[in-house]
Design a protein around this motif. Structure first.
Motif, mmCIF file in Angstrom:
data_model
loop_
_atom_site.group_PDB
_atom_site.id
_atom_site.type_symbol
_atom_site.label_atom_id
_atom_site.label_comp_id
_atom_site.label_asym_id
_atom_site.label_seq_id
_atom_site.Cartn_x
_atom_site.Cartn_y
_atom_site.Cartn_z
ATOM 1 N N LEU A 288 -2.696 -3.590 -12.498
ATOM 2 C CA LEU A 288 -2.954 -4.864 -13.172
ATOM 3 C C LEU A 288 -2.218 -6.003 -12.477
ATOM 4 C CD1 LEU A 288 -2.703 -3.744 -16.910
ATOM 5 C CD2 LEU A 288 -4.776 -4.358 -15.644
ATOM 6 N N GLY A 289 -0.963 -5.748 -12.109
ATOM 7 C CA GLY A 289 -0.186 -6.791 -11.438
ATOM 8 C C GLY A 289 -0.758 -7.171 -10.091
ATOM 9 N N MET A 290 -1.165 -6.178 -9.316
ATOM 10 C CA MET A 290 -1.738 -6.466 -7.996
ATOM 11 C C MET A 290 -3.108 -7.136 -8.109
ATOM 12 S SD MET A 290 0.321 -5.778 -5.565
ATOM 13 C CE MET A 290 1.543 -6.507 -6.670
ATOM 14 N N SER A 291 -3.886 -6.774 -9.132
ATOM 15 C CA SER A 291 -5.180 -7.438 -9.334
ATOM 16 C C SER A 291 -4.976 -8.932 -9.583
ATOM 17 C CB SER A 291 -5.925 -6.798 -10.515
ATOM 18 O OG SER A 291 -6.229 -5.457 -10.254
ATOM 19 N N TRP A 292 -3.977 -9.253 -10.383
ATOM 20 C CA TRP A 292 -3.669 -10.663 -10.647
ATOM 21 C C TRP A 292 -3.174 -11.346 -9.374
ATOM 22 C CZ3 TRP A 292 1.112 -13.115 -10.217
ATOM 23 C CH2 TRP A 292 1.182 -14.425 -10.719
ATOM 24 N N TRP A 293 -2.328 -10.658 -8.606
ATOM 25 C CA TRP A 293 -1.680 -11.274 -7.444
ATOM 26 C C TRP A 293 -2.671 -11.545 -6.304
ATOM 27 C CZ3 TRP A 293 -0.343 -9.918 -2.314
ATOM 28 C CH2 TRP A 293 0.637 -10.734 -1.742
ATOM 29 N N VAL A 294 -3.559 -10.600 -6.027
ATOM 30 C CA VAL A 294 -4.444 -10.748 -4.866
ATOM 31 C C VAL A 294 -5.720 -11.514 -5.185
ATOM 32 C CG1 VAL A 294 -3.609 -8.601 -3.848
ATOM 33 C CG2 VAL A 294 -5.694 -8.561 -5.218
ATOM 34 N N ASP A 295 -5.942 -11.858 -6.450
ATOM 35 C CA ASP A 295 -7.205 -12.510 -6.820
ATOM 36 C C ASP A 295 -7.497 -13.771 -6.004
ATOM 37 O OD1 ASP A 295 -9.564 -12.730 -8.606
ATOM 38 O OD2 ASP A 295 -8.540 -14.531 -9.289
ATOM 39 N N PRO A 296 -6.553 -14.708 -5.824
ATOM 40 C CA PRO A 296 -6.869 -15.877 -4.991
ATOM 41 C C PRO A 296 -7.187 -15.509 -3.543
ATOM 42 C CG PRO A 296 -4.910 -16.277 -6.322
ATOM 43 C CD PRO A 296 -5.210 -14.827 -6.433
ATOM 44 N N VAL B 266 -7.308 -4.988 0.345
ATOM 45 C CA VAL B 266 -7.298 -5.531 -1.015
ATOM 46 C C VAL B 266 -8.001 -4.608 -1.999
ATOM 47 C CG1 VAL B 266 -7.070 -7.933 -0.281
ATOM 48 C CG2 VAL B 266 -9.346 -6.943 -0.528
ATOM 49 N N PHE B 267 -9.005 -3.850 -1.548
ATOM 50 C CA PHE B 267 -9.668 -2.900 -2.443
ATOM 51 C C PHE B 267 -8.669 -1.867 -2.943
ATOM 52 C CE2 PHE B 267 -11.802 1.110 -3.283
ATOM 53 C CZ PHE B 267 -12.872 0.736 -4.069
ATOM 54 N N ASP B 268 -7.754 -1.446 -2.056
ATOM 55 C CA ASP B 268 -6.812 -0.383 -2.371
ATOM 56 C C ASP B 268 -5.670 -0.841 -3.273
ATOM 57 O OD1 ASP B 268 -8.002 -0.263 0.411
ATOM 58 O OD2 ASP B 268 -7.385 1.816 0.201
ATOM 59 N N LEU B 269 -5.502 -2.144 -3.412
ATOM 60 C CA LEU B 269 -4.368 -2.669 -4.164
ATOM 61 C C LEU B 269 -4.663 -2.914 -5.634
ATOM 62 C CD1 LEU B 269 -2.825 -5.349 -1.757
ATOM 63 C CD2 LEU B 269 -1.783 -3.197 -2.475
ATOM 64 N N GLN B 270 -5.910 -3.076 -5.986
ATOM 65 C CA GLN B 270 -6.224 -3.568 -7.321
ATOM 66 C C GLN B 270 -7.139 -2.624 -8.074
ATOM 67 O OE1 GLN B 270 -8.796 -7.140 -7.125
ATOM 68 N NE2 GLN B 270 -8.932 -6.757 -4.931
ATOM 69 N N GLY B 271 -7.413 -2.987 -9.320
ATOM 70 C CA GLY B 271 -8.314 -2.186 -10.133
ATOM 71 C C GLY B 271 -7.662 -0.908 -10.611
ATOM 72 N N LEU C 153 0.818 -1.213 0.000
ATOM 73 C CA LEU C 153 0.000 0.000 0.000
ATOM 74 C C LEU C 153 0.854 1.267 0.000
ATOM 75 C CD1 LEU C 153 -2.830 -0.889 2.555
ATOM 76 C CD2 LEU C 153 -3.011 -0.774 0.074
ATOM 77 N N THR C 154 2.107 1.148 0.409
ATOM 78 C CA THR C 154 2.965 2.329 0.510
ATOM 79 C C THR C 154 3.572 2.749 -0.827
ATOM 80 O OG1 THR C 154 4.964 1.017 1.000
ATOM 81 C CG2 THR C 154 3.572 1.650 2.860
ATOM 82 N N LEU C 155 3.459 1.923 -1.849
ATOM 83 C CA LEU C 155 4.124 2.237 -3.116
ATOM 84 C C LEU C 155 3.647 3.550 -3.737
ATOM 85 C CD1 LEU C 155 4.486 -1.272 -4.796
ATOM 86 C CD2 LEU C 155 6.190 0.055 -3.560
ATOM 87 N N PRO C 156 2.338 3.855 -3.786
ATOM 88 C CA PRO C 156 1.939 5.150 -4.367
ATOM 89 C C PRO C 156 2.544 6.347 -3.646
ATOM 90 C CG PRO C 156 0.056 3.671 -4.274
ATOM 91 C CD PRO C 156 1.154 3.000 -3.513
ATOM 92 N N VAL C 157 2.570 6.314 -2.306
ATOM 93 C CA VAL C 157 3.116 7.469 -1.584
ATOM 94 C C VAL C 157 4.629 7.564 -1.772
ATOM 95 C CG1 VAL C 157 3.483 6.325 0.653
ATOM 96 C CG2 VAL C 157 2.993 8.761 0.576
ATOM 97 N N LEU C 158 5.307 6.427 -1.964
ATOM 98 C CA LEU C 158 6.741 6.477 -2.236
ATOM 99 C C LEU C 158 7.012 7.183 -3.562
ATOM 100 C CD1 LEU C 158 7.956 2.939 -1.088
ATOM 101 C CD2 LEU C 158 8.262 5.127 0.081
ATOM 102 N N VAL C 159 6.166 6.936 -4.554
ATOM 103 C CA VAL C 159 6.310 7.637 -5.826
ATOM 104 C C VAL C 159 6.103 9.133 -5.622
ATOM 105 C CG1 VAL C 159 5.384 7.874 -8.168
ATOM 106 C CG2 VAL C 159 5.604 5.611 -7.147
ATOM 107 N N GLY C 160 5.132 9.488 -4.789
ATOM 108 C CA GLY C 160 4.907 10.899 -4.497
ATOM 109 C C GLY C 160 6.080 11.538 -3.786
#
Length: 329
Positions: A143-151, A165-170, A85-92
């Motif tokens: 896209l990558g996180m949507s694939w990863w968290v699907d199971p 999980v809502f915050d990671l995908q889509g 979840l921290t990846l977007p803020v790291l980009v910022g």
């Protein structure tokens, strides 16, 4: 101007891509392992069967046992999801905050803005190119996180609307990342030093994200109410993946007797002790289970609403940043 922007940010771009490649090298094997286990346990068929409200109790129990085994094996990955979840803020922090603050702190802005490139053009080109790169990264991340968290989401009772999980995908990672970068840029125009700008970006991002998730997201659409009797067997008539906001037991007049719980006694109204069902709670005749929830099929609607909120905030911050740049001495 485009060439200058590339020269200034090519190292950032290289290390960002390197970090994403390392993340993919770590996450892809884990994702493949989860999918193989999910298939070996027959959980894909369970998901299909449990979508039928008339599924047999034995099938439901067998599937629940399979989901429990899967969760026990991969439940610790929720800690990894929190870190992701921290990846977007790291980009910022490392793309947005230094964009203006570094130029002003080092005094190079005076040279740049006196070489035939106006402040507005400089800002639009820099913000546009960095924003385009950020969107491309965010799309790949989503896209990558949507694939990863699907199971994980299929195995969890709360499904894709669940916390984290809502915050990671889509598409919401795009909104989060654009907002983080725009917040960093705006902070750099106000505080004009990198470290304070990065600190404000971090605090502001966490504050806004928490406010939206806690205060706004549950109310994007009117929640639905479900009631079902306390005496009866089987699961309540909700779909797997529904987001339960609140639940409890109410008396016939609607008074809440017990929160965050429910009762299901066997037909006949007798509890395990032989007394009337719910007698230990002081339930009156006609008491029922009550549940407030958001349906699972609202996932993409909620994704669109939340992405729109953060994209709008990002656009507002960038507009304010451009106005601020015109006033920097």
């Amino acid at each position: 101007m485009i060439w200058l922007t590339w020269r200034q940010h090519r190292k950032q771009a290289f290390f960002t891509l390197l970090g994403f490649a390392a993340l993919a090298a770590l996450m892809v094997p884990i994702g493949l392992s989860m999918r193989h286990t999910f298939a070996d346990l027959g959980l894909a068929e369970c998901v299909r069967q449990l979508s039928d409200p008339d599924v047999a109790a034995a099938t439901r129990d067998s599937c629940d046992a399979g989901f429990h085994r899967f969760t026990n094996q991969y439940g610790n990955l929720n800690l990894v999801a929190v870190l992701l979840l921290t990846l977007p803020v790291l980009v910022g922090l490392f793309w947005g905050a230094p964009l203006v603050a570094r130029e002003v702190e080092h005094g190079t802005h005076r040279f740049v803005w006196t070489q035939g490139v106006g402040r507005t053009r400089w800002a639009l080109v820099k913000f546009g190119l960095v924003g385009a790169a950020v969107v491309a990264l965010a799309v790949g991340y989503g896209l990558g996180m949507s694939w990863w968290v699907d199971p994980l989401t299929q195995a969890a009772r709360e499904g894709r609307l669940g916390l984290i999980v809502f915050d990671l995908q889509g598409v919401v990672p795009i909104g989060y990342t654009l907002f983080a970068v725009a917040l960093g840029i705006f902070a750099g125009t106000v505080w004009k030093r990198m470290l304070p700008a990065m600190g404000i970006t971090l605090a502001g991002f966490i504050g806004v994200r928490a406010a939206v998730e806690i205060l706004a997201r549950p109310h994007y659409q009117p929640a639905r109410t479900l009631t079902f009797p306390i005496d009866g067997s089987g699961e309540p008539p909700t779909e797997r993946g529904d987001w339960i906001l609140s639940m409890g037991i109410r008396n016939a007049d609607g008074t809440m007797v017990a929160e965050d719980t429910r009762i299901q006694c066997p037909p006949g109204g007798k509890g395990p002790s032989g007394k009337a069902c719910g007698a230990e709670l002081g339930l009156e005749p006609g008491a029922y289970n009550w549940q407030l929830y958001q349906p699972a099929d609202r996932f993409w609607l909620f994704q669109g609403i939340e992405t729109g909120i953060f994209v709008a905030l990002a656009a507002l911050l960038l507009y304010l940043a451009v106005r601020r740049i015109r006033r920097i001495a």
